[in-house]
Scaffold this active site. Structure first.
Site, short mmCIF file in Angstrom:
data_model
loop_
_atom_site.label_atom_id
_atom_site.label_comp_id
_atom_site.label_asym_id
_atom_site.label_seq_id
_atom_site.Cartn_x
_atom_site.Cartn_y
_atom_site.Cartn_z
N GLU A 301 -0.79 -15.55 26.06
CA GLU A 301 0.34 -14.73 25.64
C GLU A 301 0.21 -14.30 24.18
OE1 GLU A 301 2.45 -13.50 27.58
OE2 GLU A 301 2.47 -14.76 29.37
N ARG A 305 -0.17 -10.25 23.32
CA ARG A 305 1.00 -9.68 22.65
C ARG A 305 0.79 -9.55 21.14
NH1 ARG A 305 6.33 -11.58 26.01
NH2 ARG A 305 5.29 -12.42 27.84
N ASP A 434 -3.89 -12.15 38.44
CA ASP A 434 -3.85 -10.68 38.46
C ASP A 434 -4.75 -10.02 37.44
OD1 ASP A 434 -2.25 -11.80 36.50
OD2 ASP A 434 -0.61 -10.37 36.73
N GLU A 570 4.92 -2.99 35.51
CA GLU A 570 3.70 -2.71 36.27
C GLU A 570 3.77 -1.43 37.11
OE1 GLU A 570 3.51 -6.66 34.79
OE2 GLU A 570 5.07 -5.78 36.09
#
Length: 670
Positions: A301, A305, A434, A570
């Site tokens: 993360e 980010r 994913d 998404e």
């Protein structure tokens, strides 16, 4: 008879005869020019014919070399001089990896403070007030300003001269890849409404873009600007400098204590042209963003980010502040790779320089360790320090060689001690796996389509998706991606999987098989129906599809535990890719519906947007009092790009988005 006398052997020698005067030191050497000329000529005549021939040959050879060197140096100097006038400072780069387009957007323009009127939302002033234009008119191809240069002007010149020749060599040697009967030509692309840049490094490309007329902002884009500013209003008033806004309680929540929402939104503000907001955020980064804190952060993360957001903002603005901050956080995340297997730990204490797995396991998720590569590779290219790239490339090479895959599909977990997959037999494109598939393709694109192992793994995985995970629902026969666990298929699909249509379209645009685009179109229809068939018009986190036709039942079913909406990006992301590559305006219309429903069911009047617990209850969607940072960093950014008809607004032949929607430049082939 006389006896034969052998002839004396010929010897080369120099005879020196001194006259009596010279021997006595009278009338000898006087250092005059005439004496030196006579002396040199005498010595030359005393040399053998062979010696004189060798000396003459050497002089002739040196003269020819001198003429050739002078010519080449003259051409290089002329080229260097021309390049220097165009490129003030070069792009630092790793040897062998050249940036295709170190592009910089022009400075964002100040947006009017009035939120109520679209006409006053224009982020740029123009001499003709009747035409409202967006702030950043187009990408300008020039290297960002830097305080420390790592390459010379000559390197910058070669970076512009060599890619065209390299493209030709690549086309003859590496462009055709056979994959299960399919012919892949990476240099081809689908026919998009955008113009693919064939030679972006040429100076004429720079001149053409600098002179291009800005594309006006349309009403839908202005609605996105208004939504962003409303969300920013809540963050600024109630959560400034903190990680996430809690808009209902007018407070904030902390995850890492590093201003996640602010950093995630930096490049969004730049792209939307919000100068005032951007400058306020920059001041906070300069004075208050400190990484020397005793705090545990999640490697994945923090990378996508914070590191990704800083690198992207640096490229768009050219402001070296963001690169310095990116180097700081990048170095502090490196202890995560100090594991027996070199598979990184999930958590890092950025103040102490220590790392560890979660308390309950020694595993990391596959998505975590394979979705940090774009950012670390780019950090190496900018700094010249290859340790970042080396660390993440080792992870990809390790995963590439691992057993336990199923036709390219990977399990969700990997052990940091053994380096082996764990929890075998479960395969999904949802949470925990994913972005592994997304980054296979995007690393290949980022690196100039040179790393064929990445492409092979991606193509094999898509074939695995087709073989094991694709099914059609009833009654509308929607194509969806399910899950495969221990030999059994589940008709469960996470909203996260809706990244896949955009990724497939991006691959097709970059020369992969045309059936990927067809599959992308089918899947984006499904993702849209995950919104359209729900009472609020907003998708839940997870859906289950009906495989058997039953009267009165929809394709989509939602379980009570899955009906929350987190303002995820998404589907909008994939709509952006599909519109950019096909020009079909239905994708813009679908995105517009989603934005209107966000405004209707998630907007908080005092500022900000909130995730909701129940997408099936329009009268009470049960707000959760939390605005995720990716709503500003991804969802609204992709909305703005989706509604734009300017293909140079983050040109997809020049930039590749990380999984947090932060654009990074594509490198030219080596």
């Amino acid at each position: 008879m006389y006896s034969a006398v052998p002839a004396p052997q010929r010897r080369d020698f120099i005879s020196v005869t001194l006259s009596p005067g010279e021997a006595a030191g009278v009338g000898g050497y006087n250092n005059s020019k005439a004496w030196r000329r006579r002396s040199c000529w005498r010595k030359w005549k005393q040399l053998s014919r062979l010696q004189r021939s060798v000396i003459l040959f050497l002089f002739a050879f040196l003269a020819v070399c001198g003429v050739i060197s002078y010519t080449n140096m003259g051409e290089q100097w002329k080229s260097l001089t021309n390049k220097s006038s165009e490129d003030m400072k070069p792009e630092p780069e790793i040897p062998g990896l050249k940036p295709a387009n170190p592009a910089v957007l022009p400075a964002p323009q100040k947006a009017d403070a009035n939120l109520g009127q679209y006409e006053e939302l224009s982020p740029q002033k123009h001499p003709k007030p009747l035409h409202v234009r967006r702030g950043p008119p187009n990408l300008q191809i020039r290297p960002p300003r830097r305080e420390a240069r790592l390459q010379t002007q000559d390197d910058a010149g070669r970076a512009k001269e060599e890619p065209h020749r390299a493209d030709k060599e690549e086309k003859t040697e590496k462009s055709v890849i056979s994959w299960r009967g399919a012919v892949i030509e990476p240099d081809q692309s689908t026919e998009p409404p955008s113009n693919k840049i064939k030679e972006p490094e040429k100076p004429s490309s720079l001149e053409g873009e600098d002179q291009k007329e800005p594309v006006p902002i349309n009403e839908r884009q202005m609605a996105v600007i208004e939504a962003f500013r409303h969300a920013w209003k809540g963050y600024k008033e109630f959560a400034w400098g903190h990680d996430e806004l809690k808009p209902l309680s007018k407070s904030y929540s902390e995850w890492f204590g590093l201003g996640l929402t602010l950093i995630d939104a930096l490049d969004t503000m730049w792209i939307l042209g919000l100068k005032e907001e951007f400058e306020e955020a920059r001041k906070w980064v300069a004075t208050d963003l400190l990484f020397d804190k005793n705090v545990d952060v999640n490697l994945f993360e923090s990378t996508i980010r914070i590191l990704g957001g800083l690198l992207s903002t640096y490229h768009l603005s050219g402001d070296s502040l963001f690169l310095e901050k990116a180097k700081d956080i990048g170095n502090r995340l490196m202890p995560a790779f100090n594991t027996p297997s070199k598979i990184p730990y999930s958590d890092v204490n950025i103040g102490r320089g220590t790392a560890h797995p979660p308390r309950w396991t020694s595993d990391s998720t596959v998505a975590e360790v394979t979705s940090i590569q774009l950012e670390f590779r780019e950090l190496s290219r900018l700094t010249g320090d290859e340790k970042f790239k080396k660390a993440v490339d080792e992870v990809m090479k390790h995963v590439h060689a691992l057993s336990g895959k199923n036709d390219g599909l990977v399990p969700m977990f990997i052990n940091t001690n053994s380096g082996q997959f764990t929890h075998l037999g479960v395969y999904t494109l949802g949470a925990r796996a994913d972005s592994y598939y997304e980054y296979l393709l995007k690393q290949w694109i980022q690196g100039g389509k040179q790393e064929n192992e990445l492409l092979e793994d991606y193509m094999r995985a898509i074939e695995g998706v087709k073989k094991h995970l694709l099914q059609r629902s009833q009654p509308k026969k929607l194509t969806f991606v399910g899950e495969f666990a221990h030999g059994h298929f589940s008709a469960k699909m996470d909203h996260l999987v809706c990244f896949l249509p955009g990724t497939l379209a991006l691959g097709a645009h970059n020369g992969l098989t045309a059936d990927h685009m067809e599959l992308a179109k089918a899947l984006i229809e499904t993702c849209y129906q995950m919104y359209a068939q729900v009472e609020t018009g907003l998708s839940p986190e997870i859906v289950h599809f009906n495989l058997h036709a039953q009267k009165g039942r929809k394709d989509v079913e939602i379980k009570p535990a899955d009906r929350h909406n987190l303002l995820r990006p998404e589907t909008v992301e994939s709509l952006f890719y599909l519109y950019r590559f096909t020009g079909d305006k239905k994708y813009q219309d679908w995105g517009w519906e989603i934005l209107q429903n966000f405004n209707k069911y998630t907007r908080v009047s005092t500022g900000g947007y909130t995730s909701i617990n129940n997408v099936q209850n329009p009268s009470n969607p049960e707000p959760r009092d939390k605005m995720e940072s990716f709503f500003l960093g991804e969802t609204l950014k992709y909305m703005f790009l989706l509604f734009s008809d300017d293909v140079d607004l983050i040109n997809l032949d020049k930039y590749v988005f990380n999984t947090e929607a932060h654009p990074l430049p594509i490198w030219a082939p080596a």
